[in-house]
Enzyme design. Structure first.
Site, PDB file in Angstrom:
ATOM      1  N   HIS A   1      -2.007   0.799   8.914  1.00  0.00           N
ATOM      2  CA  HIS A   1      -0.397   1.083   8.934  1.00  0.00           C
ATOM      3  C   HIS A   1      -0.595   2.676   7.085  1.00  0.00           C
ATOM      4  CE1 HIS A   1       3.495   0.651   7.831  1.00  0.00           C
ATOM      5  NE2 HIS A   1       3.025   1.351   6.813  1.00  0.00           N
ATOM      6  N   GLU A   2      -1.294   1.888   6.334  1.00  0.00           N
ATOM      7  CA  GLU A   2      -1.858   2.799   5.391  1.00  0.00           C
ATOM      8  C   GLU A   2      -2.898   4.578   5.860  1.00  0.00           C
ATOM      9  OE1 GLU A   2       0.445   3.253   3.147  1.00  0.00           O
ATOM     10  OE2 GLU A   2       0.559   0.374   2.934  1.00  0.00           O
TER      11      GLU A   2
ATOM     12  N   CYS B   1       7.980  -0.544   5.833  1.00  0.00           N
ATOM     13  CA  CYS B   1       6.967   1.025   5.202  1.00  0.00           C
ATOM     14  C   CYS B   1       8.586   1.129   3.618  1.00  0.00           C
ATOM     15  CB  CYS B   1       6.922   1.128   6.566  1.00  0.00           C
ATOM     16  SG  CYS B   1       6.366   3.845   5.583  1.00  0.00           S
ATOM     17  N   LEU B   2       7.682   1.717   2.678  1.00  0.00           N
ATOM     18  CA  LEU B   2       8.443   2.452   1.196  1.00  0.00           C
ATOM     19  C   LEU B   2       9.391   3.478   2.369  1.00  0.00           C
ATOM     20  CD1 LEU B   2       6.469   1.929  -1.367  1.00  0.00           C
ATOM     21  CD2 LEU B   2       8.642   0.319  -0.336  1.00  0.00           C
TER      22      LEU B   2
ATOM     23  N   HIS C   1      -0.456   6.419   7.768  1.00  0.00           N
ATOM     24  CA  HIS C   1       0.351   7.568   7.002  1.00  0.00           C
ATOM     25  C   HIS C   1      -0.376   9.559   7.489  1.00  0.00           C
ATOM     26  CE1 HIS C   1       3.615   5.494   6.160  1.00  0.00           C
ATOM     27  NE2 HIS C   1       3.384   4.393   5.459  1.00  0.00           N
TER      28      HIS C   1
ATOM     29  N   GLY D   1       0.957  -1.591  -0.328  1.00  0.00           N
ATOM     30  CA  GLY D   1       0.038  -0.484   0.261  1.00  0.00           C
ATOM     31  C   GLY D   1       0.676   0.845  -0.230  1.00  0.00           C
TER      32      GLY D   1
ATOM     33  N   GLN E   1       3.369   9.663   1.307  1.00  0.00           N
ATOM     34  CA  GLN E   1       4.625   9.837   0.776  1.00  0.00           C
ATOM     35  C   GLN E   1       5.258   9.575  -0.242  1.00  0.00           C
ATOM     36  OE1 GLN E   1       3.475   5.313   2.517  1.00  0.00           O
ATOM     37  NE2 GLN E   1       5.090   4.935   2.752  1.00  0.00           N
TER      38      GLN E   1
HETATM   39 NI    NI Z   1       4.215   3.110   5.275  1.00  0.00          NI
END
Ligand code: NI
Length: 194
Positions: free
Chosen positions: A147-148, A105-106, A151, A49, A54
């Protein structure tokens, strides 16, 4: 559409509480391009995701897509879904319906750690065309949603790591923690159906 640069830990845009998207904004060429770019950026980076901050856009948009993900091979597949102005409701009971899961996480390169996530959530959102929808998800998928959507409130998984000694590089996760976690993840998927 090109993949955009993924902002990394320490970039202030990741710490902002993001703004709701108005119907006019959602219909705009810019926001539709942002959504396309989020999808392409997520796919290019093999994320499960991604959320708009981000890629530097402080607005309430996130996407989730899991299809035989090489970063998270234990995650059940989930169809490509765009969430605009999502509202998350935790279902079930704290403790009883929580599990410890390793996240990555990216925006947090080369780090994983254990967080506690509710295993049953509902998400009410708009799709990319502004139509409202509601989904209920369980298990690891519920963790991905939490998680998403974190953000969008400037929160990263590292904020939720209860025991910092669980933090690990990806290489050390593979070497020391993957086997046990993959077993636990399979058990979660079997018990929660997600
Ligand atoms: Ni993340």
């Amino acid at each position: 559409m090109p993949a955009r640069e993924v902002r990394k830990l320490g970039d202030p845009v990741l710490r902002r509480v993001t703004a709701a998207v108005t119907p006019e904004q959602l219909a705009s060429v810019e926001t539709q391009a942002l959504i396309d770019d989020l999808i392409d950026t997520m796919h290019a980076a093999h994320g499960a995701g991604i959320a708009a901050p981000q890629v530097g856009a402080p607005v309430r948009i996130a996407v989730v897509h899991v299809r035989d993900n090489p970063r998270y091979p234990y995650k059940p597949n989930y169809p490509l879904t765009v969430f605009v102005n999502p509202r998350l409701t935790l279902l079930g009971e704290p403790g009883r319906d929580d599990e410890r899961i390793f996240e990555g996480c990216l925006s947090v390169p080369d780090l994983r750690g254990e967080v506690v996530r509710r295993m049953h959530v509902r998400c009410d959102a708009l799709d990319r065309h502004g139509a409202p929808f509601s989904v209920e998800v369980r298990g690891l998928t519920a963790g991905t949603f939490q998680h998403e959507l974190d953000h969008l409130d400037g929160r990263l998984f590292v904020d939720r790591v209860m025991d910092p000694s669980t933090l690990t590089t990806w290489a050390n996760f593979d070497q020391y923690h993957r086997e046990a976690f993959v077993r636990r993840a399979a058990d979660i998927v079997a018990r929660w159906g997600g």
